[in-house]
Structure formats: structure tokens, C-alpha cells
Motif scaffolding. Structure first.
Motif, PDB file in Angstrom:
ATOM      1  N   PRO A 166      47.215  44.900  54.959  1.00 26.22           N
ATOM      2  CA  PRO A 166      48.264  44.655  54.697  1.00 26.22           C
ATOM      3  C   PRO A 166      48.580  44.296  52.948  1.00 26.22           C
ATOM      4  O   PRO A 166      47.689  43.793  52.397  1.00 26.22           O
ATOM      5  CB  PRO A 166      48.523  43.522  55.390  1.00 26.22           C
ATOM      6  CG  PRO A 166      47.420  42.803  55.584  1.00 26.22           C
ATOM      7  CD  PRO A 166      46.209  43.952  55.567  1.00 26.22           C
ATOM      8  N   TYR A 167      49.796  44.704  52.561  1.00 20.75           N
ATOM      9  CA  TYR A 167      50.272  43.915  51.286  1.00 20.75           C
ATOM     10  C   TYR A 167      51.410  43.030  51.473  1.00 20.75           C
ATOM     11  O   TYR A 167      52.191  43.316  52.465  1.00 20.75           O
ATOM     12  CB  TYR A 167      50.763  45.295  50.393  1.00 20.75           C
ATOM     13  CG  TYR A 167      49.552  45.928  49.929  1.00 20.75           C
ATOM     14  CD1 TYR A 167      48.632  45.395  48.767  1.00 20.75           C
ATOM     15  CD2 TYR A 167      49.250  47.326  50.613  1.00 20.75           C
ATOM     16  CE1 TYR A 167      47.823  46.646  48.460  1.00 20.75           C
ATOM     17  CE2 TYR A 167      48.400  48.134  50.404  1.00 20.75           C
ATOM     18  CZ  TYR A 167      47.561  47.932  49.032  1.00 20.75           C
ATOM     19  OH  TYR A 167      46.600  48.501  48.786  1.00 20.75           O
ATOM     20  N   PRO A 168      51.495  41.922  50.843  1.00 20.49           N
ATOM     21  CA  PRO A 168      50.754  41.565  49.727  1.00 20.49           C
ATOM     22  C   PRO A 168      49.463  40.952  50.560  1.00 20.49           C
ATOM     23  O   PRO A 168      49.476  40.513  51.526  1.00 20.49           O
ATOM     24  CB  PRO A 168      51.646  40.539  48.748  1.00 20.49           C
ATOM     25  CG  PRO A 168      52.409  39.861  49.924  1.00 20.49           C
ATOM     26  CD  PRO A 168      52.931  41.242  50.706  1.00 20.49           C
ATOM     27  N   ARG A 169      48.511  40.880  49.663  1.00 22.87           N
ATOM     28  CA  ARG A 169      47.103  40.093  50.197  1.00 22.87           C
ATOM     29  C   ARG A 169      46.469  39.587  48.745  1.00 22.87           C
ATOM     30  O   ARG A 169      46.680  40.116  47.755  1.00 22.87           O
ATOM     31  CB  ARG A 169      46.295  41.127  51.146  1.00 22.87           C
ATOM     32  CG  ARG A 169      45.710  42.299  50.106  1.00 22.87           C
ATOM     33  CD  ARG A 169      44.528  42.995  50.749  1.00 22.87           C
ATOM     34  NE  ARG A 169      44.168  44.223  50.052  1.00 22.87           N
ATOM     35  CZ  ARG A 169      44.612  45.557  50.175  1.00 22.87           C
ATOM     36  NH1 ARG A 169      45.462  45.849  51.095  1.00 22.87           N
ATOM     37  NH2 ARG A 169      44.059  46.382  49.254  1.00 22.87           N
ATOM     38  N   VAL A 170      45.546  38.644  49.346  1.00 22.57           N
ATOM     39  CA  VAL A 170      44.783  37.880  48.349  1.00 22.57           C
ATOM     40  C   VAL A 170      43.380  38.512  48.612  1.00 22.57           C
ATOM     41  O   VAL A 170      42.800  38.397  49.702  1.00 22.57           O
ATOM     42  CB  VAL A 170      44.691  36.451  48.334  1.00 22.57           C
ATOM     43  CG1 VAL A 170      43.655  35.762  47.549  1.00 22.57           C
ATOM     44  CG2 VAL A 170      46.206  35.902  47.844  1.00 22.57           C
ATOM     45  N   TRP A 171      42.709  39.083  47.823  1.00 23.69           N
ATOM     46  CA  TRP A 171      41.356  39.979  47.837  1.00 23.69           C
ATOM     47  C   TRP A 171      40.340  39.067  47.050  1.00 23.69           C
ATOM     48  O   TRP A 171      40.376  39.182  45.967  1.00 23.69           O
ATOM     49  CB  TRP A 171      41.623  41.281  47.589  1.00 23.69           C
ATOM     50  CG  TRP A 171      40.099  42.368  47.598  1.00 23.69           C
ATOM     51  CD1 TRP A 171      39.191  42.534  46.738  1.00 23.69           C
ATOM     52  CD2 TRP A 171      39.968  42.842  48.652  1.00 23.69           C
ATOM     53  NE1 TRP A 171      38.242  43.311  46.900  1.00 23.69           N
ATOM     54  CE2 TRP A 171      38.568  43.636  48.409  1.00 23.69           C
ATOM     55  CE3 TRP A 171      40.224  43.112  49.970  1.00 23.69           C
ATOM     56  CZ2 TRP A 171      38.086  44.447  49.310  1.00 23.69           C
ATOM     57  CZ3 TRP A 171      39.767  43.647  50.959  1.00 23.69           C
ATOM     58  CH2 TRP A 171      38.728  44.405  50.705  1.00 23.69           C
ATOM     59  N   VAL A 172      39.467  38.299  47.654  1.00 23.81           N
ATOM     60  CA  VAL A 172      38.408  37.690  47.161  1.00 23.81           C
ATOM     61  C   VAL A 172      37.131  38.233  47.072  1.00 23.81           C
ATOM     62  O   VAL A 172      36.321  38.522  48.080  1.00 23.81           O
ATOM     63  CB  VAL A 172      38.356  36.218  47.763  1.00 23.81           C
ATOM     64  CG1 VAL A 172      37.054  35.522  46.913  1.00 23.81           C
ATOM     65  CG2 VAL A 172      39.553  35.313  47.733  1.00 23.81           C
ATOM     66  N   ASP A 173      36.862  38.652  45.708  1.00 23.06           N
ATOM     67  CA  ASP A 173      35.647  39.506  45.700  1.00 23.06           C
ATOM     68  C   ASP A 173      34.592  38.991  45.217  1.00 23.06           C
ATOM     69  O   ASP A 173      34.324  38.430  43.947  1.00 23.06           O
ATOM     70  CB  ASP A 173      36.046  40.661  44.506  1.00 23.06           C
ATOM     71  CG  ASP A 173      34.818  41.665  44.203  1.00 23.06           C
ATOM     72  OD1 ASP A 173      33.923  41.482  44.890  1.00 23.06           O
ATOM     73  OD2 ASP A 173      35.076  42.723  43.398  1.00 23.06           O
ATOM     74  N   ILE A 174      33.609  38.532  46.056  1.00 26.94           N
ATOM     75  CA  ILE A 174      32.672  37.612  45.863  1.00 26.94           C
ATOM     76  C   ILE A 174      31.476  37.889  44.861  1.00 26.94           C
ATOM     77  O   ILE A 174      31.356  37.458  43.855  1.00 26.94           O
ATOM     78  CB  ILE A 174      31.714  36.789  47.295  1.00 26.94           C
ATOM     79  CG1 ILE A 174      32.992  36.330  48.487  1.00 26.94           C
ATOM     80  CG2 ILE A 174      30.729  35.981  47.040  1.00 26.94           C
ATOM     81  CD1 ILE A 174      32.470  36.153  49.559  1.00 26.94           C
ATOM     82  N   ALA A 175      30.956  38.944  45.113  1.00 34.42           N
ATOM     83  CA  ALA A 175      29.973  39.434  44.267  1.00 34.42           C
ATOM     84  C   ALA A 175      30.499  39.873  42.961  1.00 34.42           C
ATOM     85  O   ALA A 175      29.924  40.000  41.724  1.00 34.42           O
ATOM     86  CB  ALA A 175      29.213  40.826  44.831  1.00 34.42           C
ATOM     87  N   GLY A 176      31.820  40.134  42.800  1.00 30.31           N
ATOM     88  CA  GLY A 176      32.508  40.505  41.580  1.00 30.31           C
ATOM     89  C   GLY A 176      32.941  39.438  40.678  1.00 30.31           C
ATOM     90  O   GLY A 176      33.544  39.672  39.658  1.00 30.31           O
ATOM     91  N   TYR A 177      33.075  38.043  41.276  1.00 25.21           N
ATOM     92  CA  TYR A 177      33.391  37.024  40.591  1.00 25.21           C
ATOM     93  C   TYR A 177      34.961  36.766  40.294  1.00 25.21           C
ATOM     94  O   TYR A 177      35.486  36.509  39.170  1.00 25.21           O
ATOM     95  CB  TYR A 177      32.631  36.547  39.368  1.00 25.21           C
ATOM     96  CG  TYR A 177      31.321  36.471  39.560  1.00 25.21           C
ATOM     97  CD1 TYR A 177      30.643  35.147  40.373  1.00 25.21           C
ATOM     98  CD2 TYR A 177      30.156  37.107  39.070  1.00 25.21           C
ATOM     99  CE1 TYR A 177      29.421  34.932  40.448  1.00 25.21           C
ATOM    100  CE2 TYR A 177      28.917  36.813  39.252  1.00 25.21           C
ATOM    101  CZ  TYR A 177      28.741  35.865  39.871  1.00 25.21           C
ATOM    102  OH  TYR A 177      27.153  35.370  40.124  1.00 25.21           O
ATOM    103  N   THR A 178      35.776  37.702  41.176  1.00 23.21           N
ATOM    104  CA  THR A 178      37.167  37.799  40.763  1.00 23.21           C
ATOM    105  C   THR A 178      37.760  37.660  42.194  1.00 23.21           C
ATOM    106  O   THR A 178      37.332  38.065  43.252  1.00 23.21           O
ATOM    107  CB  THR A 178      37.456  39.222  40.142  1.00 23.21           C
ATOM    108  OG1 THR A 178      37.078  40.326  41.091  1.00 23.21           O
ATOM    109  CG2 THR A 178      36.726  39.388  38.823  1.00 23.21           C
ATOM    110  N   THR A 179      39.270  37.379  42.089  1.00 28.61           N
ATOM    111  CA  THR A 179      40.192  37.397  43.311  1.00 28.61           C
ATOM    112  C   THR A 179      41.348  38.135  42.760  1.00 28.61           C
ATOM    113  O   THR A 179      41.651  38.028  41.480  1.00 28.61           O
ATOM    114  CB  THR A 179      40.461  36.028  43.642  1.00 28.61           C
ATOM    115  OG1 THR A 179      41.192  36.245  44.805  1.00 28.61           O
ATOM    116  CG2 THR A 179      41.350  35.297  42.626  1.00 28.61           C
TER     117      THR A 179
END
Length: 456
Positions: free
Chosen positions: A226-239
Motif C-alpha cells: 500500500p501507499y503511503p507506507r514507511v519502508w525500513v531498509d535494515i541492511a541499507g541503514y535507511t527508511t
């Protein structure tokens, strides 16, 4: 005459049935041949079955199996990555014919196509490296050769280099290849020769397995998000706060240390707390006891309230009324709460969502840590750089800007209940495209690739 007519009808029906079955067999073979492009290798027994004279039921059984693989993954996520808690519901796309279009059952996220492209590029290098860089081909510092451009493309696809000169072999090339040679315990001369090419092929094979493993992880997610969403990219150190496929804002994050990993989960952000109180988990409270022992008065200086027990109704006691030197981690039964302020570990904001791990997104009292390249410092929660900008964006989009402003001016703890919950996914991918679509390979911080990659 009647018997002859019946026999004729039977023959015609049999021929038509055979023709239909042969058509389905060829359709299934063509469909199966496209699966490796998606990182799914068809088992030899299934090739053999469809390649001979299968029944219609056998053809459909094989197609249904690989349709499931494309939609939900080949491997059991709970076995190969036990910490994976994101739920996936298998889709049932409507389509005519025997085989579903692959773009109707593959993950419907932009990153999937970039990973597919990267897999194709890596396989091309694996197939053509011997002819492009033969055994007698060696590059020295200062050499000019048409193959240098090809070498640059290979190194970029392996995510080993960026922006190398295309017209001449330079010290920058040598530095990259020296690192490769050291990794494989070769003579570190920085030249491209037979053994160094073999080392690059070895890395290529590793990258192929990594891409296939991360394509599998994508299949473990719901097909559409879905949008909007918060995407927490653990291995990429970004959200990323993703409003739609083309509009997102990115923030650096700090994640859990390897022995206190940030979990892989799916939830919904329900509220934002301004100037939060930190209710210290028991495991962390014990580590804070050590600081109090080393620096008496730590609890007072850091504005911790101390409660006699973990009971919600337990009385508050003065921190200096306890002989902390006599307390051991085993006998530590006190509950700690750090009050809002500049020293608070959660900083100014906390974004809360339901989960069984007790984690959330929050600010930090140590923003200097965001300058580090490797940012695994927390006890599992996600610390977000410039989180105020994220909070202001969410508040504005939900019509809560004035409430947020009032809470910030009030300098007290307050909570904004969101009018519409925002889906949040904390995920772990070790191969992932950057904003330009180029796939980057990340450190396997939590060592979650090992079992998964072994299957590819």
C-alpha cells in the motif's frame, strides 16, 4: 454404419484431444523456460515430465506448482529466516489459458524489475567472461584497450567500482583489482590476468546467488504494497516514507546491534509521541545498572525515575535511596523511566506501532552517530535521522499540523493519534537497487543470508 460413425467420431475426438494436449505441453515448456529469468530454476524431473508425453492433469499440476513459487516463494520463510513475521496472502489472478502471465504473479514493486535486470547482467558476465578476457589477456597500468570499458561495466555490475575511466587502465583500476586479489590470496599486483579473472567470476557467482536469494525475499512479501507506507531498509541503514512509486523521502537510520537485531515485521503506525518518556526494557535496565555502579548518581543526572518493581502500580523511590553497588543484575527488580528532555534516549519523537518485539521508530540523543557508515548501534529500535521532518510531513498530510505545533510549543509529553494508520514494513535485503536502479550489494549484518543462499 452407425458403428463406423461412432468410430470416426472417436478418432476425431482423440486427434483433437492429442492436438490440444500437445499445444498445452508446448505452452507449458515455453512458460517454464522463462522462470530462470526470475531466479527460479525448474527441477530436472519437471523438465523431463513436460518434455515427454504428460497428461493434462500432470501439465496443470506442474504449472500450478511454479505459479505458487512465483507468487509465494520456493522456500519456507519460517525455516530459512525464522525471524520473518511479515504475512503474505497468495493471490489468485484471473487469466485465460493454461499459464498465468508472469507479470501478473510476480512481485508488483519497481525494485523487482531492477533485480531481474541485475541477474541477467551477472549471468551474461558468467557466460562471456572467458571470451571477453581470455587467458593471454593482461592489462597493465597506462594501457589503452577497448576491453577496459567492458571491465568497468563488469566491476560496476558487481558493485565493486564506480566511475572508472573508460579509455585507459589507471591506478584506480589497479586499486579495485588489488582488493579482489587480496581477498582471494593472489599476488596483489592490480593487473587483470587469468587468476584475477577467475576471482571476478567467483564473485559473480556469489552475486548471482545473492540476487536470487533477495528475489525470494521479495516473493515472501505481499505481491502489492500500500501507499503511503514507511519502508525500513535494515541492511541499507535507511527508511523511506513512500507516498507513491515516484515520490518518497529517505532518512538515515540506526539499527539494532547483531545480538539485538531489529526485527522483520509488518504493522501500522498509529500515533506519534512528542517528548516521549522512555520506559526502559528490563534487558537494557540491567546494562544501565552497570553505568550507575561505574558512575554513582547516573540515574539522577540522566533524569531516570525509579520504581520499586515492574508492577504498573509500584511506588516511585528516590534513586539515591538504593545501594546500587550491592544490587546485581540477577537481583535487579526495579523499573526505570527516563523523563522527556535533551538527555532522553528517544529524543523528541516516537512513532509507535503494535508489535510483539516492543520496537518503534524514534529520534535520538546522539545524532552524531548518523555520520557513521555502519550504523548498528541500537537495542532493536529504529533511530531515524531528521525524524522531525518525517513527523511534520505525516502531520501535515493528516491535517494535524496545528496540533503538532501546539505540542512542540508546549514542551511537555503529548501524543498525536493519526487519523489514518500508516503501514510500516521493516525488511532485510542484501541486494537492492539504489535510486538510479543500479543494484547494490550490502553487508549481511545479521548473517541471515547463509542458509538462504545455500539453496541457490
Amino acid at each position: 454404419m452407425r458403428r463406423l460413425f461412432i468410430a470416426l467420431i472417436t478418432v476425431v475426438y482423440s486427434l483433437l484431444s492429442q492436438a490440444s494436449q500437445e499445444s498445452e505441453r508446448k505452452e507449458a515448456l515455453q512458460w517454464l523456460s522463462e522462470l530462470p529469468e526470475h531466479g527460479i530454476d525448474v527441477q530436472p524431473k519437471h523438465w523431463q515430465l513436460i518434455g515427454n508425453t504428460p497428461t493434462k492433469d500432470q501439465i496443470r499440476e506442474v504449472v500450478n506448482l511454479y505459479t505458487w513459487y512465483m507468487d509465494a516463494g520456493i522456500l519456507n520463510r519460517h525455516y530459512y529466516q525464522p525471524g520473518w513475521t511479515i504475512k503474505d496472502v497468495a493471490t489468485s489472478p484471473k487469466y485465460s489459458g493454461l499459464t498465468p502471465p508472469l507479470d501478473r504473479i510476480s512481485p508488483d514493486v519497481p525494485e523487482y524489475k531492477h533485480l531481474i535486470k541485475a541477474l541477467k547482467q551477472l549471468r551474461n558476465w558468467k557466460r562471456n567472461a572467458y571470451s571477453l578476457f581470455p587467458n593471454d589477456f593482461i592489462l597493465f597500468d597506462g594501457d589503452s584497450h577497448s576491453s577496459i570499458k567492458l571491465l568497468n561495466q563488469w566491476l560496476e555490475n558487481l558493485d565493486l567500482a564506480d566511475d572508472l575511466p573508460d579509455d585507459v587502465y589507471t591506478q584506480a583500476h589497479k586499486d579495485v583489482l588489488t582488493e579482489v586479489q587480496l581477498r582471494f590470496k593472489l599476488v596483489p599486483d592490480g593487473r587483470l590476468g587469468n587468476m584475477t579473472r577467475q576471482a571476478l567470476l567467483s564473485i559473480t557467482n556469489e552475486r548471482i546467488r545473492t540476487v536470487k536469494a533477495n528475489l525470494e525475499r521479495l516473493r515472501w512479501l505481499p505481491r502489492t504494497l500500500p501507499y503511503p507506507r514507511v519502508w525500513v531498509d535494515i541492511a541499507g541503514y535507511t527508511t523511506r516514507y513512500q507516498r507513491n512509486p515516484k515520490d518518497s523521502t529517505t532518512h538515515k537510520i540506526i539499527i539494532g546491534v547483531p545480538h539485538k537485531q531489529s526485527p522483520i515485521l509488518q504493522s501500522e503506525i498509529e500515533k506519534i509521541t512528542i517528548n516521549p518518556t522512555w520506559k526502559v526494557p528490563h534487558s537494557i535496565a540491567k546494562s544501565l545498572l552497570k553505568k550507575e555502579k561505574q558512575n554513582p548518581g547516573f540515574f539522577l543526572r540522566e533524569k531516570f525515575k525509579v520504581y520499586k518493581s515492574w508492577d504498573d502500580n509500584s511506588p516511585e523511590i528516590a534513586p539515591d535511596s538504593v545501594n546500587w553497588k550491592a544490587v546485581t543484575p540477577k537481583s535487579f527488580t526495579y523499573r526505570l523511566e527516563q523523563q522527556p528532555g535533551e538527555l532522553n534516549r528517544l529524543g523528541q519523537f516516537k512513532l509507535g506501532f503494535k508489535n510483539s518485539f516492543g520496537v518503534y521508530l524514534h529520534d535520538t540523543d546522539k545524532p552524531e552517530l548518523f555520520e557513521k557508515e555502519r550504523r548498528a548501534f541500537s537495542s532493536g529500535c529504529i533511530r531515524v535521522h531528521h525524524v522531525k521532518a518525517l513527523v511534520e510531513t505525516i502531520a501535515k498530510e493528516q491535517g494535524l499540523a496545528s496540533e503538532l505545533k501546539a505540542a512542540l510549543n508546549g514542551n511537555y509529553s503529548d501524543t498525536l493519534e493519526l487519523k489514518k494508520k500508516i503501514p510500516v514494513y521493516t525488511v532485510y535485503f542484501t541486494a537492492w537497487p539504489d535510486k538510479n536502479g543500479r543494484v547494490r550489494f550490502r553487508e549481511d549484518i545479521y548473517q541471515l543470508d547463509n542458509a538462504l543462499i545455500s539453496e541457490f
